[in-house]
Design a protein around this motif. Structure first.
Motif: not given
Length: 313
Positions: A70-96
């Motif tokens: 998904x990234x066209x310029x692999x030589x240009x570093x990218x940071x990812x911030x993933x925000x998962x809701x606090x109420x998601x206290x059980x596994x519920x299909x988050x990988x997709x």
């Protein structure tokens, strides 16, 4: 939105209602988006990072695969911030949702957001990230509401597979359904469900074909009941699908007991093979009462609804 080279996207979690979301599963299936969302924000950085940690290929295989596809310029570093809701206290299909939101955020940095393109890249991320997932969860996370697989190409959103195994993804407009997700609270029940399934499939290649074939037939029946808003039949299909899953030997004693609790107090319930920890999905007219029953049996629960919104930027 795209601001100064940054990207931001959110996507709903998704669960398999009928069938199986497995890379080897080529039958009929239905996946639904639920009202739990993940948000990913990306930006140019001094190094490849995930939530302020250096990207580790072993710890973040899906993010690495998302970068490759998904990234066209692999030589240009990218940071990812993933925000998962606090109420998601059980596994519920988050990988997709994890895959979809990261690809969506990268697409915004590239100023190119095309849903079927995200889907194709998502399928490649699954393969490249070593995941057992199939295309169902990715598709419903992108599309929102529900999706169903069919041999009919006309009117489909996108397709996957080839030859006799080619299947086509179709949008399903869903009405509100009372759904509860449940998981045992005891730590010893939190074994790696995905690994158990993978081990069964690798050992029982012939047998799993019969299980998948039976599941596909059930999924067709469930899809018709879904369109007819026939909750009783939908519940029976959930129960019958769970019986097929039990053959794989992935239910712990706690999961077996909790499925029975859910089944007695709902139209039907099944174990969804979701990430490392399985989650039970139950279809009910009274979510609050079912949650109380689950708590009485030392389980944890989460009420969810169908999300009509898919990938959003």
């Amino acid at each position: 939105m795209n601001m100064r080279g940054n990207g931001s996207a959110s996507a709903p979690c998704s669960l398999t209602l009928f069938g199986y979301d497995h890379k080897d599963y080529a039958g009929h299936g239905v996946s639904i988006a639920i009202d739990q969302r993940l948000k990913c924000t990306t930006g140019h950085s001094d190094g490849f990072k995930v939530n302020d940690e250096a990207l580790d290929s072993n710890k973040h295989p899906l993010i690495r695969a998302a970068l490759i596809h998904g990234w066209t310029d692999i030589d240009s570093p990218v940071s990812f911030m993933i925000d998962i809701p606090d109420e998601m206290n059980i596994s519920c299909g988050h990988k997709p949702a994890y895959i979809t939101s990261s690809l969506g955020a990268l697409a915004m940095m590239n100023d190119r957001l095309i849903f079927d393109d995200i889907a194709m890249k998502g399928f490649e991320v699954i393969k490249g990230g070593g995941s057992m997932l199939g295309p169902l969860g990715i598709s419903s996370s992108i599309n929102g509401s529900g999706i169903g697989t069919s041999n009919e190409k006309a009117g489909s959103l996108w397709s996957y597979g080839s030859g006799k195994k080619e299947m086509h993804i179709h949008h399903l407009e869903l009405t509100d359904m009372g759904m509860v997700l449940a998981s045992p609270a005891t730590a010893r029940s939190h074994s790696n469900i995905s690994l158990k399934v993978e081990n069964f499939i690798s050992r029982q290649r012939g047998f799993i074909k019969d299980i998948f074939k039976d599941s596909s037939v059930l999924a067709e029946e469930g899809m018709k009941a879904l369109k007819d808003e026939d909750l009783k039949t939908m519940g029976r299909v959930l129960n019958d699908t769970d019986k097929l899953t039990r053959i794989m030997g992935v239910h712990s004693d706690e999961l077996k007991a909790l499925v029975e609790v859910c089944r007695r107090n709902s139209h039907g319930a099944r174990l969804c093979v979701d990430n490392e920890q399985g989650v039970i999905m139950a279809l009910t007219d009274d979510p609050d009462e079912l949650c109380n029953r689950i708590a009485d049996h030392s389980g944890v629960s989460l009420k969810v609804k169908v999300s009509s919104d898919g990938l959003m930027v």
